[in-house]
Design a protein around this motif. Sequence first.
Motif, PDB file in Angstrom:
ATOM      1  N   VAL A  54       0.836  -1.202   0.000  1.00 44.25           N
ATOM      2  CA  VAL A  54       0.000   0.000   0.000  1.00 44.25           C
ATOM      3  C   VAL A  54       0.871   1.253   0.000  1.00 44.25           C
ATOM      4  CG1 VAL A  54      -1.671   1.368   1.302  1.00 44.25           C
ATOM      5  CG2 VAL A  54      -1.998  -1.080   1.074  1.00 44.25           C
ATOM      6  N   ASN A  55       1.747   1.368   0.996  1.00 36.15           N
ATOM      7  CA  ASN A  55       2.536   2.594   1.163  1.00 36.15           C
ATOM      8  C   ASN A  55       3.811   2.562   0.337  1.00 36.15           C
ATOM      9  OD1 ASN A  55       0.786   3.775   3.144  1.00 36.15           O
ATOM     10  ND2 ASN A  55       1.543   2.249   4.573  1.00 36.15           N
ATOM     11  N   MET A  56       3.806   3.350  -0.756  1.00 37.19           N
ATOM     12  CA  MET A  56       4.967   3.443  -1.641  1.00 37.19           C
ATOM     13  C   MET A  56       5.068   4.869  -2.167  1.00 37.19           C
ATOM     14  SD  MET A  56       4.562  -0.040  -3.916  1.00 37.19           S
ATOM     15  CE  MET A  56       2.874   0.313  -4.397  1.00 37.19           C
ATOM     16  N   PRO A  57       6.282   5.292  -2.533  1.00 35.15           N
ATOM     17  CA  PRO A  57       6.433   6.627  -3.131  1.00 35.15           C
ATOM     18  C   PRO A  57       5.846   6.654  -4.548  1.00 35.15           C
ATOM     19  CG  PRO A  57       8.515   5.448  -3.178  1.00 35.15           C
ATOM     20  CD  PRO A  57       7.554   4.586  -2.406  1.00 35.15           C
ATOM     21  N   ASN A  58       5.673   7.833  -5.076  1.00 35.35           N
ATOM     22  CA  ASN A  58       5.192   8.089  -6.444  1.00 35.35           C
ATOM     23  C   ASN A  58       3.727   7.723  -6.654  1.00 35.35           C
ATOM     24  OD1 ASN A  58       7.731   9.105  -7.344  1.00 35.35           O
ATOM     25  ND2 ASN A  58       8.435   6.996  -7.475  1.00 35.35           N
ATOM     26  N   MET A  59       3.346   6.486  -6.327  1.00 34.15           N
ATOM     27  CA  MET A  59       1.942   6.088  -6.383  1.00 34.15           C
ATOM     28  C   MET A  59       1.737   4.926  -5.423  1.00 34.15           C
ATOM     29  SD  MET A  59      -0.391   4.635  -9.538  1.00 34.15           S
ATOM     30  CE  MET A  59      -0.035   6.009 -10.609  1.00 34.15           C
ATOM     31  N   ASP A  60       0.787   5.080  -4.491  1.00 34.79           N
ATOM     32  CA  ASP A  60       0.527   4.011  -3.526  1.00 34.79           C
ATOM     33  C   ASP A  60      -0.251   2.877  -4.190  1.00 34.79           C
ATOM     34  OD1 ASP A  60      -2.525   4.154  -2.709  1.00 34.79           O
ATOM     35  OD2 ASP A  60      -1.829   6.218  -2.909  1.00 34.79           O
ATOM     36  N   GLY A  61      -0.296   1.751  -3.502  1.00 29.30           N
ATOM     37  CA  GLY A  61      -0.918   0.557  -4.055  1.00 29.30           C
ATOM     38  C   GLY A  61      -2.412   0.652  -4.284  1.00 29.30           C
ATOM     39  N   LEU A  62      -3.120   1.336  -3.398  1.00 24.07           N
ATOM     40  CA  LEU A  62      -4.568   1.466  -3.589  1.00 24.07           C
ATOM     41  C   LEU A  62      -4.887   2.339  -4.796  1.00 24.07           C
ATOM     42  CD1 LEU A  62      -5.749   1.732   0.121  1.00 24.07           C
ATOM     43  CD2 LEU A  62      -6.143  -0.158  -1.468  1.00 24.07           C
ATOM     44  N   THR A  63      -4.138   3.416  -4.975  1.00 29.41           N
ATOM     45  CA  THR A  63      -4.330   4.259  -6.163  1.00 29.41           C
ATOM     46  C   THR A  63      -4.015   3.459  -7.424  1.00 29.41           C
ATOM     47  OG1 THR A  63      -3.796   6.254  -4.916  1.00 29.41           O
ATOM     48  CG2 THR A  63      -3.594   6.385  -7.321  1.00 29.41           C
ATOM     49  N   MET A  64      -2.942   2.663  -7.380  1.00 32.32           N
ATOM     50  CA  MET A  64      -2.603   1.828  -8.528  1.00 32.32           C
ATOM     51  C   MET A  64      -3.749   0.877  -8.849  1.00 32.32           C
ATOM     52  SD  MET A  64       0.367  -0.985  -9.151  1.00 32.32           S
ATOM     53  CE  MET A  64      -0.696  -2.356  -8.750  1.00 32.32           C
ATOM     54  N   ALA A  65      -4.319   0.232  -7.836  1.00 33.63           N
ATOM     55  CA  ALA A  65      -5.428  -0.703  -8.061  1.00 33.63           C
ATOM     56  C   ALA A  65      -6.617   0.017  -8.693  1.00 33.63           C
ATOM     57  CB  ALA A  65      -5.839  -1.356  -6.744  1.00 33.63           C
ATOM     58  N   GLU A  66      -6.918   1.214  -8.205  1.00 31.97           N
ATOM     59  CA  GLU A  66      -8.027   1.990  -8.769  1.00 31.97           C
ATOM     60  C   GLU A  66      -7.763   2.336 -10.228  1.00 31.97           C
ATOM     61  OE1 GLU A  66      -9.255   3.960  -4.461  1.00 31.97           O
ATOM     62  OE2 GLU A  66      -7.957   5.077  -5.822  1.00 31.97           O
ATOM     63  N   LYS A  67      -6.513   2.645 -10.554  1.00 31.54           N
ATOM     64  CA  LYS A  67      -6.164   2.972 -11.940  1.00 31.54           C
ATOM     65  C   LYS A  67      -6.182   1.729 -12.841  1.00 31.54           C
ATOM     66  CE  LYS A  67      -3.532   7.166 -11.031  1.00 31.54           C
ATOM     67  NZ  LYS A  67      -4.212   8.093 -11.926  1.00 31.54           N
ATOM     68  N   VAL A  68      -5.797   0.578 -12.284  1.00 30.40           N
ATOM     69  CA  VAL A  68      -5.870  -0.674 -13.053  1.00 30.40           C
ATOM     70  C   VAL A  68      -7.314  -0.907 -13.489  1.00 30.40           C
ATOM     71  CG1 VAL A  68      -5.751  -3.203 -12.851  1.00 30.40           C
ATOM     72  CG2 VAL A  68      -3.841  -1.792 -12.060  1.00 30.40           C
ATOM     73  N   ARG A  69      -8.239  -0.732 -12.552  1.00 33.66           N
ATOM     74  CA  ARG A  69      -9.653  -0.961 -12.845  1.00 33.66           C
ATOM     75  C   ARG A  69     -10.245   0.162 -13.696  1.00 33.66           C
ATOM     76  NH1 ARG A  69      -8.613  -5.861 -11.614  1.00 33.66           N
ATOM     77  NH2 ARG A  69      -8.965  -6.537  -9.486  1.00 33.66           N
ATOM     78  N   GLY A  70      -9.906   1.422 -13.372  1.00 35.42           N
ATOM     79  CA  GLY A  70     -10.488   2.578 -14.051  1.00 35.42           C
ATOM     80  C   GLY A  70      -9.801   2.926 -15.358  1.00 35.42           C
ATOM     81  N   GLU A  71      -8.604   3.499 -15.272  1.00 32.37           N
ATOM     82  CA  GLU A  71      -7.890   3.975 -16.470  1.00 32.37           C
ATOM     83  C   GLU A  71      -7.564   2.849 -17.445  1.00 32.37           C
ATOM     84  OE1 GLU A  71      -4.434   6.339 -15.588  1.00 32.37           O
ATOM     85  OE2 GLU A  71      -5.582   7.645 -14.256  1.00 32.37           O
ATOM     86  N   LEU A  72      -7.082   1.714 -16.918  1.00 33.54           N
ATOM     87  CA  LEU A  72      -6.727   0.608 -17.804  1.00 33.54           C
ATOM     88  C   LEU A  72      -7.941  -0.236 -18.170  1.00 33.54           C
ATOM     89  CD1 LEU A  72      -3.344  -0.727 -16.335  1.00 33.54           C
ATOM     90  CD2 LEU A  72      -3.723   1.083 -18.007  1.00 33.54           C
ATOM     91  N   GLY A  73      -9.010  -0.126 -17.405  1.00 31.96           N
ATOM     92  CA  GLY A  73     -10.204  -0.921 -17.659  1.00 31.96           C
ATOM     93  C   GLY A  73      -9.947  -2.408 -17.518  1.00 31.96           C
ATOM     94  N   ASN A  74      -8.993  -2.777 -16.678  1.00 30.09           N
ATOM     95  CA  ASN A  74      -8.619  -4.177 -16.519  1.00 30.09           C
ATOM     96  C   ASN A  74      -9.319  -4.754 -15.290  1.00 30.09           C
ATOM     97  OD1 ASN A  74      -7.371  -6.643 -15.993  1.00 30.09           O
ATOM     98  ND2 ASN A  74      -5.383  -5.950 -16.739  1.00 30.09           N
ATOM     99  N   ALA A  75     -10.374  -5.489 -15.531  1.00 28.76           N
ATOM    100  CA  ALA A  75     -11.100  -6.135 -14.438  1.00 28.76           C
ATOM    101  C   ALA A  75     -10.654  -7.582 -14.268  1.00 28.76           C
ATOM    102  CB  ALA A  75     -12.602  -6.082 -14.713  1.00 28.76           C
ATOM    103  N   ALA A  76      -9.808  -8.079 -15.174  1.00 25.55           N
ATOM    104  CA  ALA A  76      -9.423  -9.485 -15.182  1.00 25.55           C
ATOM    105  C   ALA A  76      -8.287  -9.801 -14.216  1.00 25.55           C
ATOM    106  CB  ALA A  76      -9.034  -9.912 -16.590  1.00 25.55           C
ATOM    107  N   VAL A  77      -7.324  -8.900 -14.086  1.00 23.11           N
ATOM    108  CA  VAL A  77      -6.171  -9.184 -13.229  1.00 23.11           C
ATOM    109  C   VAL A  77      -6.608  -9.175 -11.769  1.00 23.11           C
ATOM    110  CG1 VAL A  77      -5.336  -6.792 -12.971  1.00 23.11           C
ATOM    111  CG2 VAL A  77      -3.718  -8.687 -12.859  1.00 23.11           C
TER     112      VAL A  77
END
Length: 121
Positions: A54-77
Motif C-alpha cells: 500500500v505505502n509506496m512513493p510516487n503512487m501508492d498501491g490502492l491508487t494503482m489498483a483503482e487505476k488498473v480498474r479505471g484507467e486501464l479498464g482491466n477487471a481481469a487481473v
Amino acid sequence: MAQILVVDDSSTVRNEVGDFLKSNDFEVSFAVDGRDGLAKLKADPSIKLIVCDVNMPNMDGLTMAEKVRGELGNAAVNIVMLTTENSPAMKERGKAAGIKGWIVKPFNGAAVLASFKKLVG
C-alpha cells in the motif's frame, strides 16, 4: 511472460516474495511503486495476479489498483495487497477497487500458496 507482478518499494520484500513464488514455479516480474506497476502491467498482458504494497512513493498501491480498474479498464487481473496496513477504511477502499485479498506483513508464502495458485488460474 510473468504470471505474477510483485509491487513493493522494499527490495527485501520484493526478493522474499519473488524468491518464494519462483521456487513454486511461478513466473514473476517486479515493480518498485504503483507507477512502475501500471507500466509493467500495460507492457505484459500475461500478468494474472498483482501482489502489491500500500505505502509506496510516487503512487501508492490502492491508487494503482483503482487505476488498473479505471484507467486501464482491466477487471481481469487479480490484486492482493501485502502491507503493514490493517485499517478498516483502507480495506474498504481496497474492496471498492476490486482487491481480492489483504495480507498483513510479514509475508507467509506457505499460508497463501493455494490461494495464489487459484488466482493465477
